[in-house]
Design an enzyme around this catalytic site. Structure first.
Site, short mmCIF file in Angstrom:
data_model
loop_
_atom_site.label_atom_id
_atom_site.label_comp_id
_atom_site.label_asym_id
_atom_site.label_seq_id
_atom_site.Cartn_x
_atom_site.Cartn_y
_atom_site.Cartn_z
N ASN A 7 -15.51 33.40 -74.06
CA ASN A 7 -16.74 33.52 -74.86
C ASN A 7 -17.26 34.96 -74.78
O ASN A 7 -17.50 35.47 -73.69
CB ASN A 7 -17.78 32.53 -74.31
CG ASN A 7 -19.07 32.56 -75.09
OD1 ASN A 7 -19.62 33.63 -75.35
ND2 ASN A 7 -19.60 31.41 -75.45
N HIS A 10 -21.89 37.65 -74.67
CA HIS A 10 -22.69 38.62 -73.91
C HIS A 10 -22.27 40.07 -74.12
O HIS A 10 -22.99 40.98 -73.73
CB HIS A 10 -22.76 38.22 -72.44
CG HIS A 10 -23.52 36.93 -72.29
ND1 HIS A 10 -24.73 36.73 -72.92
CD2 HIS A 10 -23.23 35.78 -71.65
CE1 HIS A 10 -25.15 35.51 -72.64
NE2 HIS A 10 -24.27 34.91 -71.88
N HIS A 43 -20.91 32.12 -80.24
CA HIS A 43 -21.99 31.19 -80.60
C HIS A 43 -22.93 31.89 -81.58
O HIS A 43 -23.59 32.86 -81.21
CB HIS A 43 -22.74 30.79 -79.32
CG HIS A 43 -23.82 29.78 -79.53
ND1 HIS A 43 -24.53 29.23 -78.49
CD2 HIS A 43 -24.34 29.20 -80.65
CE1 HIS A 43 -25.42 28.37 -78.95
NE2 HIS A 43 -25.33 28.34 -80.26
N ARG A 45 -26.18 31.75 -82.86
CA ARG A 45 -27.45 31.05 -82.65
C ARG A 45 -28.36 31.22 -83.86
O ARG A 45 -28.29 32.22 -84.57
CB ARG A 45 -28.16 31.62 -81.40
CG ARG A 45 -27.48 31.30 -80.08
CD ARG A 45 -28.29 31.88 -78.93
NE ARG A 45 -29.64 31.36 -78.95
CZ ARG A 45 -30.05 30.30 -78.25
NH1 ARG A 45 -29.21 29.68 -77.44
NH2 ARG A 45 -31.30 29.89 -78.34
N ARG A 49 -29.68 35.92 -81.42
CA ARG A 49 -30.00 36.77 -80.26
C ARG A 49 -28.80 37.62 -79.81
O ARG A 49 -28.99 38.66 -79.24
CB ARG A 49 -30.58 35.88 -79.17
CG ARG A 49 -29.79 35.64 -78.01
CD ARG A 49 -30.43 34.92 -76.86
NE ARG A 49 -31.48 33.97 -77.10
CZ ARG A 49 -31.69 32.92 -76.29
NH1 ARG A 49 -30.92 32.72 -75.24
NH2 ARG A 49 -32.65 32.08 -76.52
N GLU A 70 -19.12 28.26 -81.71
CA GLU A 70 -20.15 27.38 -81.12
C GLU A 70 -21.35 27.41 -82.04
O GLU A 70 -21.75 28.48 -82.50
CB GLU A 70 -20.57 27.96 -79.77
CG GLU A 70 -20.11 27.18 -78.60
CD GLU A 70 -20.71 27.75 -77.34
OE1 GLU A 70 -21.95 27.82 -77.24
OE2 GLU A 70 -19.93 28.13 -76.48
N THR A 101 -27.23 27.52 -73.22
CA THR A 101 -27.20 26.11 -73.60
C THR A 101 -27.57 25.24 -72.39
O THR A 101 -26.94 25.35 -71.35
CB THR A 101 -25.78 25.73 -74.09
OG1 THR A 101 -25.32 26.76 -74.95
CG2 THR A 101 -25.78 24.41 -74.82
N GLU A 151 -16.08 18.61 -75.15
CA GLU A 151 -16.10 19.62 -74.09
C GLU A 151 -17.10 19.13 -73.05
O GLU A 151 -18.28 18.95 -73.35
CB GLU A 151 -16.52 20.99 -74.63
CG GLU A 151 -16.58 22.04 -73.51
CD GLU A 151 -16.87 23.45 -74.01
OE1 GLU A 151 -16.60 23.75 -75.19
OE2 GLU A 151 -17.40 24.24 -73.21
N HIS A 191 -18.95 25.87 -69.04
CA HIS A 191 -20.32 26.27 -68.75
C HIS A 191 -20.54 26.51 -67.27
O HIS A 191 -20.32 25.62 -66.45
CB HIS A 191 -21.37 25.26 -69.25
CG HIS A 191 -22.65 25.95 -69.63
ND1 HIS A 191 -23.55 26.38 -68.70
CD2 HIS A 191 -23.13 26.35 -70.83
CE1 HIS A 191 -24.54 27.00 -69.31
NE2 HIS A 191 -24.31 27.00 -70.60
N1 PXP Z 1 -19.06 26.07 -73.44
C1 PXP Z 1 -20.20 25.92 -74.17
C2 PXP Z 1 -20.27 24.75 -75.09
C3 PXP Z 1 -21.26 26.83 -74.08
O1 PXP Z 1 -22.39 26.63 -74.78
C4 PXP Z 1 -21.11 27.96 -73.25
C5 PXP Z 1 -22.19 29.00 -73.20
O2 PXP Z 1 -22.27 29.67 -74.41
C6 PXP Z 1 -19.91 28.09 -72.51
C7 PXP Z 1 -18.91 27.12 -72.62
C8 PXP Z 1 -19.66 29.25 -71.61
O3 PXP Z 1 -20.59 29.21 -70.58
P1 PXP Z 1 -20.67 30.42 -69.56
O4 PXP Z 1 -21.14 31.62 -70.35
O5 PXP Z 1 -21.66 29.96 -68.54
O6 PXP Z 1 -19.29 30.64 -69.03
#
Ligand code: PXP
Length: 237
Positions: A7, A10, A43, A45, A49, A70, A101, A151, A191
């Site tokens: 992901n 960030h 993602h 949003r 953001r 996402e 999330t 997931e 997550h």
């Molecule tokens: N899976 C989903 C569905 C999420 O919403 C997120 C956060 O965007 C992640 C995985 C990844 O989470 P993390 O950034 O804590 O690794």
């Protein structure tokens, strides 16, 4: 061994801190892909953001691995997903004030809306995953929406500071993964996973894919800072 989805939200968070052009999330996605990422996750949003609409279209055009978008069930975002045509959409709950999330989708409570969103996305040729807590009633409801993937939310497990409780939460994820697999769903998880809590989840047999963001981007900053400083130092001699 599960596949790894990276992901890159960030990277965009840092760029948006200055509303500038760097770091470029598409570049980060390319490097992640070159390093072995099996999928790239972003993602979009509603509050924009971090990831922006243009990032998605550039990613879609250029990525060679799976692109997993996402998203919430908001109509505006669903319309963008249908135009974008990512390989996969992962539906997540979204609240304005949250830092990330929080919790999985409550499919039991919002069944009608989620089912119709799954139908719209599938009708447009997009594979759909639902992000849920590791609970049987949510898994059963997910199956009834017509999605092919769930997931499992690993956030509570990942955040637990108590070893016994963490073990119990891991067992819960394991049980949920087996049940979902038995009823014909593909099982992913994610997550809060980091460099010390991921291996235990990766060993759970039915889990096919892990999605990880924050820990990888955080580590990239730390392992990259020496080189970045050396390169700048060389410019200021
Ligand atoms: N899976 C989903 C569905 C999420 O919403 C997120 C956060 O965007 C992640 C995985 C990844 O989470 P993390 O950034 O804590 O690794």
């Amino acid at each position: 061994m599960p596949r790894l989805g990276v992901n890159i939200d960030h990277v965009a968070t840092v760029r948006q801190a200055r509303r500038g052009i760097e770091p470029e999330p598409v570049f980060a996605a390319f490097l992640a892909q070159a390093a072995g990422a099996d999928a790239i996750v972003a993602h979009l949003r509603e509050d924009r953001r971090h990831i922006q609409d243009r990032d998605l279209f550039l990613l879609k055009e250029t990525l060679q691995v799976k692109f997993n978008l996402e998203m919430s069930v908001a109509d505006e975002i669903v319309a963008i997903a249908c135009r974008l045509q990512p390989h996969q959409a992962t539906l997540v709950p979204e609240k304005r004030q949250e830092l990330t999330t929080e919790g999985g989708l409550d499919i039991v409570k919002h069944f009608k809306k989620i089912k119709s969103t799954v139908g719209r996305l599938k009708g447009s040729g997009i594979e759909v995953s639902l992000f849920i807590d590791p609970q049987r009633e949510q898994i059963r409801a997910a199956k009834k929406t017509g999605c092919s993937i769930i997931e499992l939310h690993t956030g509570a497990y990942a955040a637990s500071m108590d070893a016994r409780r963490q073990k119990g939460l891991l067992k819960e994820i394991e049980g949920a993964a087996s049940y979902a697999h038995e009823i014909g769903l593909s099982v992913y998880a994610g997550h809060g996973l980091n460099y010390s809590n991921t291996a235990q989840v990766a060993r759970i047999k039915p889990i096919e894919e892990l999605n990880i963001g924050h820990a990888i981007i955080s580590r990239a900053i730390l392992v990259g800072i020496e080189r970045a400083v050396r390169e700048m130092k060389a410019l200021v001699v």
